[in-house]
Design an enzyme around this catalytic site. Structure first.
Site, PDB file in Angstrom:
ATOM      1  CB  CYS A 165     -18.860   2.962   8.773  1.00  0.00           C
ATOM      2  SG  CYS A 165     -18.024   1.413   8.397  1.00  0.00           S
ATOM      3  CG  HIS A 305     -16.977   8.184   5.921  1.00  0.00           C
ATOM      4  ND1 HIS A 305     -17.241   7.661   7.175  1.00  0.00           N
ATOM      5  CD2 HIS A 305     -16.946   7.112   5.080  1.00  0.00           C
ATOM      6  CE1 HIS A 305     -17.364   6.356   7.094  1.00  0.00           C
ATOM      7  NE2 HIS A 305     -17.189   5.988   5.837  1.00  0.00           N
ATOM      8  CD  GLU A 316     -16.438  12.598   3.187  1.00  0.00           C
ATOM      9  OE1 GLU A 316     -16.902  13.089   4.231  1.00  0.00           O
ATOM     10  OE2 GLU A 316     -15.637  11.628   3.199  1.00  0.00           O
ATOM     11  CE  LYS A 337     -13.687   6.659   9.041  1.00  0.00           C
ATOM     12  NZ  LYS A 337     -14.438   7.944   9.110  1.00  0.00           N
ATOM     13  CG  HIS A 342     -13.311   3.051   9.061  1.00  0.00           C
ATOM     14  ND1 HIS A 342     -14.220   3.522   9.982  1.00  0.00           N
ATOM     15  CD2 HIS A 342     -14.012   2.866   7.903  1.00  0.00           C
ATOM     16  CE1 HIS A 342     -15.409   3.607   9.417  1.00  0.00           C
ATOM     17  NE2 HIS A 342     -15.308   3.216   8.151  1.00  0.00           N
ATOM     18  CG  PHE A 401     -20.238  -1.450   4.097  1.00  0.00           C
ATOM     19  CD1 PHE A 401     -19.578  -0.490   3.347  1.00  0.00           C
ATOM     20  CD2 PHE A 401     -19.517  -2.557   4.520  1.00  0.00           C
ATOM     21  CE1 PHE A 401     -18.238  -0.618   3.026  1.00  0.00           C
ATOM     22  CE2 PHE A 401     -18.168  -2.705   4.211  1.00  0.00           C
ATOM     23  CZ  PHE A 401     -17.522  -1.730   3.464  1.00  0.00           C
TER      24      PHE A 401
END
Length: 415
Positions: A165, A305, A316, A337, A342, A401
């Site tokens: 991502c 994010h 975060e 998002k 996403h 990831f």
């Protein structure tokens, strides 16, 4: 060697809330949700039955039928967004040195649609080993950059970076560094993703990463809300034209923003979960500020994010507090998002565009779908409505990831 400054001169967006730049920004400004019940396939047996799909995208409006059959959906998305970005940048290719014009476009998953269809046909065909001759060229992730290069004759550096991502942000960073080091004068960079299919949804369901709030699907992407239960998958593409400043000025280009600095780090922690204290995310933001020669108080906005996962949003938030201290509470923060879902490998590009638009329009897009406070998330997330404020510098965070962290700092262009 003279310091080479890099500016953004073209943008292209194909998103669940708008199939071009103007409609994307309008959707962001109005807080539009791109979530709906899945139409790409029958999702009735899946734990998650909704996603942020593109609306009204017709490949035959951009490709002839024969050409479209040779391109996986993720490559189609990339080429359409690239066309818009190049047109937006206003290039006269007859007067452009295309040997110094490169393309770096990535995807988190690549041709998952053609992969699924070919394997399914193989199994259902009683293992008759007949595969489409375009199967491999349609599937491989680097083919999006290759097809764009071929179409426009762009002969500079050409490849794909992949970091889940964080992919699109890493592509932008690579493009920035190549121009800075003198390997190119112009780069088209971004990401693309088309993973809303049976194995995309099924695979993320198996990880328990997706929201399963089928009753409230339009508001299920709710970053920083106490009732968040996972991310909502999106699809589409985002592209940026990065250009060396002198090159842009000589051809009279319109400049959206300057890229002030970039950062990369690794959590070295877990294949899917972030560090609970946000240590890796904090390091990448610190590195980005140092690269830009700026301090935390110079930043006005962070496009986070913010995936709407229980652990990720808290991690975060802690990272932002670590880096920005008391200034963290003076920032505007938002997760776009909440509107687009996403976009996986394309997220960093469409969110970089949102960050640039915040600078250009002096408006912070909101984090929508908020209703229930989470005491662990106590910063200013610009909930539910856009806010007008001065934005001189902003950063865009993406995490992937594997523990990949990438951050890009954009600032208002000043000669």
């Amino acid at each position: 060697m003279r310091e080479r400054r890099i500016v953004v001169t073209g943008l292209g967006a194909l998103t669940p809330i708008g199939n071009d730049l103007p409609s994307y920004w309008e959707g962001l400004s109005k807080g539009v949700s791109g979530a709906n019940l899945i139409t790409n396939f029958d999702a009735s047996k899946f734990k998650t039955q909704f996603a942020c799909e593109l609306k009204g995208f017709d490949p035959l409006a951009h490709f002839d039928r024969k050409e479209a059959r040779k391109l996986d959906t993720f490559t189609q998305y990339a080429m359409v967004a690239a066309d818009e970005a190049l047109q937006d940048a206003g290039f006269n290719f007859e007067q452009t040195d295309r040997n110094r014009f490169g393309v770096i476009v990535g995807s988190g998953i690549g041709g998952i649609n053609v992969f699924f269809e070919e394997v399914k046909n193989f199994v259902q065909g009683e293992f008759n080993p007949r595969f489409n001759p375009f199967f491999i060229p349609k599937m491989i992730i680097d083919i999006a950059a290759g097809q764009i290069s071929i179409k426009h004759g762009l002969k500079g550096p050409n490849y794909s970076s992949v970091s889940a991502c964080a992919t699109a942000s890493n592509c932008i960073i690579d493009a920035f560094l190549l121009i800075k080091m003198g390997y190119a004068d112009v780069m088209l960079a971004g990401g693309t993703e088309a993973a809303v299919n049976e194995i995309g949804i099924g695979g993320f369901n198996g990880m328990r990463a997706l929201s399963t709030n089928n009753e409230e699907y339009q508001t299920a992407s709710r970053p920083f809300d106490a009732t968040r239960d996972g991310f909502v998958m999106g699809e589409g593409a985002g592209m940026l034209v990065l250009e060396e400043l002198g090159h842009a000025i000589r051809r009279g280009a319109r400049i959206y923003a300057e890229i002030g600095g970039v950062g990369m780090s690794a959590d070295a922690h877990h294949i899917t979960a972030p560090c609970e204290d946000g240590e890796g995310a904090a390091r990448v933001m610190k590195a980005t500020l140092e690269d830009a020669g700026m301090t935390p108080s110079d930043i006005d906005y962070i496009n986070v994010h913010g995936t709407s996962t229980p652990l990720g949003d808290v991690s975060e938030t802690l990272a932002i507090k670590t880096v920005f201290g008391e200034h963290a509470y003076k920032l505007n923060i938002s997760s776009t998002k909440s509107m687009t879902g996403h976009l996986l490998g394309a997220a960093g590009a469409v969110e970089a565009i949102a960050t640039i638009f915040a600078i250009q329009h002096q408006r912070i897009p909101p984090t929508i779908n908020f209703a229930h406070p989470d005491e662990q998330c106590d910063l200013n997330y610009t909930f539910n409505q856009a806010v007008d404020r001065e934005v001189h510098a902003a950063i865009s965070n993406t995490f992937g990831f594997g523990g990949h962290n990438a951050c890009v700092l954009m600032k208002k262009f000043e000669e």
